[in-house]
Enzyme design. Structure first.
Site, PDB file in Angstrom:
ATOM      1  N   GLN A 114      -5.383   7.350  -7.029  1.00  0.00           N
ATOM      2  CA  GLN A 114      -5.147   6.585  -5.794  1.00  0.00           C
ATOM      3  C   GLN A 114      -4.913   7.480  -4.589  1.00  0.00           C
ATOM      4  OE1 GLN A 114      -2.312   3.418  -6.751  1.00  0.00           O
ATOM      5  NE2 GLN A 114      -4.062   2.159  -7.342  1.00  0.00           N
ATOM      6  N   LYS A 163       4.695  10.528  -1.209  1.00  0.00           N
ATOM      7  CA  LYS A 163       5.706   9.993  -2.128  1.00  0.00           C
ATOM      8  C   LYS A 163       6.924  10.924  -2.193  1.00  0.00           C
ATOM      9  CE  LYS A 163       6.319   7.752  -6.544  1.00  0.00           C
ATOM     10  NZ  LYS A 163       5.718   7.245  -7.777  1.00  0.00           N
TER      11      LYS A 163
END
Ligand SMILES: Cc1ncc(C[n+]2csc(CCOP(=O)(O)OP(=O)(O)O)c2C)c(N)n1
Length: 577
Positions: A114, A163
């Site tokens: 992703q 992240k």
């Protein structure tokens, strides 16, 4: 004082400081830390059913209020699903902030699961974008994003956060000021040019105010009205500017352009002065540029210097916030004498007479029939129930043009549509955003049977939040606007435009737990719409209209705007035998 917290928490603190009370999004792996903090945060997160609709809903929120709307998506497919909404916001100058998750900084460039180059992909469809890899940068970037989105010419700003930045712990230092030395916005307008504009206005015999989405964006409706009344000029509002001048105002003509009224287009063509306020001389308005407003001098006010002279060279360019410039222009006009002399005053009276005559000769009128529901009849009924006060969102196509022609808007931020990009599927999610922003307002999502089928998944969002949106499908059984062009310009060879399968509206609504109905008789229309409006919850009304109606007036592509086709060709008389 600083507090230790995660990047995800910091992000939400920044949003809170920006006054965000509601955001539209869809979670994923990379944004898990963010959604974990959201779990017990006061900011409301609305779970849409597709990220494109998160962007459209954020736009609906912004268009209805002027406040910056927020959408969020995870990395990779989540982020790429936002793209249409970002382009849409860019084309219509709508300030939204999109927050996307990105894979951890160490994985960037490794084709990680992703991973998509969101920063690269969104460079051309945002006003500005950021990739945040370090927690320390997050608060500054977030506040800059809101500032850039809302200031100057508004537009979408994207913040892509890795992240690891979301997960890292750090001390939160609230940011109190934004410093962007290379980013300058000119708001006041040039004093000399404003004086020149006032002089041209006083000398003009046939002035026309051409006002657009900039009036809405700048919250300049009050100043516009004062200006128009002061100089007593006829005024047109573009598709993006509808509501900028109340539709009922005596100086308002209607919308110009490809499906604009005869009077608006004739006024554009014959004016000797165009006072262009927050408009961009869009090709759908100007038609063939070389033939556009051939007799007019042009005053062009816009916040974005790049718009000035892009399509039409102005005689008086004014770079500034149209609200600030109008305040100053109104002041200069108030201190001066009015029209230059009696010759000018007499010419102005003649100009008004001519405009009234054009309006009377070819008014925009809602056609009705005893046997079938005409699309225009539907618009007239929505108009009756709205009384110029409801929010109406639309998709793109014929219904959008009939709505723009026939539904009145008493103020800005009521008519929400995808003007520049023309994105089908916009109407329903935009209505969701608008209804969250304005819970007490009557909101119609007026959609085509094509556009509606692009946004059907959002019925779940409508149902799960109990939004009392009145979804009205103008169902002509076709991709109507494309069918119209095939009929008129491709010898009626109807190719891939028939929508021969449409769900049963009553069952579809019932499947989501609310009410719905289909109608096709003209005598049912008024009561069916009233029932929809009176229903406390959502309502889906499928209105089967006459399938082959075309939108008129119409300026064929490449034509000059005074070369309008005013209606269907007369039937050819069959010679008697
Ligand atoms: C996402 C997207 N795809 C294609 C188009 C091209 N397009 C413009 S209008 C139109 C037809 C729309 O049909 P419908 O939603 O039924 O509305 P109608 O014109 O019948 O009112 C199409 C396909 C578009 N504007 N947006």
């Amino acid at each position: 004082m600083s507090t230790l917290m995660s990047g995800a928490r910091m992000l939400l603190e920044c949003l809170s400081k920006e006054g965000v009370d509601c955001m539209f999004g869809y979670p994923g792996g990379v944004t898990l830390p963010f959604y974990d903090v959201l779990y017990d945060h006061h900011i409301r997160h609305v779970l849409v059913r597709h990220e494109q609709n998160a962007a459209f809903a954020a736009e609906g929120y912004t268009r209805a209020t002027g406040k910056v709307g927020v959408c969020c998506a995870t990395s990779g497919p989540g982020a790429t699903n936002l793209i249409t909404g970002l382009v849409d916001a860019m084309m219509d100058s709508i300030p939204i902030v999109a927050i996307t998750g990105q894979v951890s900084s160490k994985l960037i460039g490794s084709d990680a699961f992703q991973e998509a180059d969101t920063f690269g992909i969104t460079r051309s469809c945002t006003k500005h974008n950021y990739l945040v890899k370090k927690l320390d940068d997050l608060p500054r970037v977030l506040h800059e994003a809101f500032y850039v989105a809302a200031s100057g010419r508004p537009g979408p700003v994207l913040v892509d956060v890795t992240k690891d930045a979301l997960q890292a712990q750090g001390h939160y230092q609230p940011v109190t000021a934004v410093h962007l030395p290379g980013y300058k916005v000119f708001t006041e307008g040039h004093t000399g040019q404003i004086r020149r504009a006032a002089q041209l206005i006083q000398e003009s015999e046939r002035p026309l105010v051409y006002s657009g989405g900039g009036i809405v964006a700048a919250n300049a409706a009050r100043e516009l009205r004062e200006f128009v009344e002061r100089i007593d000029a006829p005024t047109v509002n573009t598709l993006m500017g509808l509501g900028g001048m109340p539709s009922e105002h005596p100086n308002f003509i209607s919308m110009p352009g490809m499906h604009g009224s005869y009077a608006a287009n004739m006024a554009m063509t014959n004016a000797d002065l165009l006072i262009a306020l927050g408009v961009r001389f869009d090709d759908r308005v100007t038609g063939r540029l070389a033939a556009f407003a051939p007799h007019a001098k042009v005053i062009h006010v816009d916040i974005d210097p790049a718009e000035i002279g892009k399509n039409r060279a102005p005689d008086v360019p004014i770079v500034g916030d149209v609200q600030r410039v109008l305040v100053r222009l109104n002041k200069v006009l108030a201190e001066s004498a009015g029209p230059a002399d009696e010759k000018v005053s007499a010419a102005r009276r003649g100009w008004w007479q001519q405009i009234r005559k054009w309006k009377e000769e070819h008014p925009l009128r809602a056609v009705t029939s005893d046997s079938e529901i005409k699309p225009q009849h539907l618009m007239a009924e929505i108009d009756r129930l709205s009384g110029g006060r409801a929010i109406v969102t639309s998709d793109v196509g014929q219904h959008q043009m009939w709505a723009a022609q026939l539904i009145r808007f008493g103020e800005p931020r009521l008519w929400l549509n995808s003007g520049g990009l023309g994105s089908m599927g916009f109407g329903l999610p935009a209505a969701i955003g608008a209804q969250f922003a304005c819970p007490d307002k009557l909101v119609f999502a007026l959609v085509g049977d094509g556009g509606f089928q692009m946004s059907i998944p959002e019925l779940a969002t409508v149902a799960s939040y109990g939004l009392p949106i009145k979804i009205v499908v103008m169902n002509n059984g076709y991709l109507g606007m494309v069918r119209q062009w095939q009929t008129l310009f491709y010898n009626n060879r109807l190719s891939a435009v028939a929508l021969d399968c449409f769900p049963d509206a009553e069952k579809l609504a019932a499947a989501y737990g609310f009410k719905g109905r289909s109608i096709d008789k003209p005598w049912e229309l008024a009561a069916a719409l009233e029932t929809a409006v009176q229903e406390p919850g959502p309502y889906l009304l499928n209105v089967k209209v006459s399938p082959e109606e075309n939108v008129y007036p119409m300026v064929p592509a490449g034509g000059a705007i005074h070369e309008m086709v005013l209606g269907p060709p007369e039937p050819v008389a069959v010679p008697a035998k």
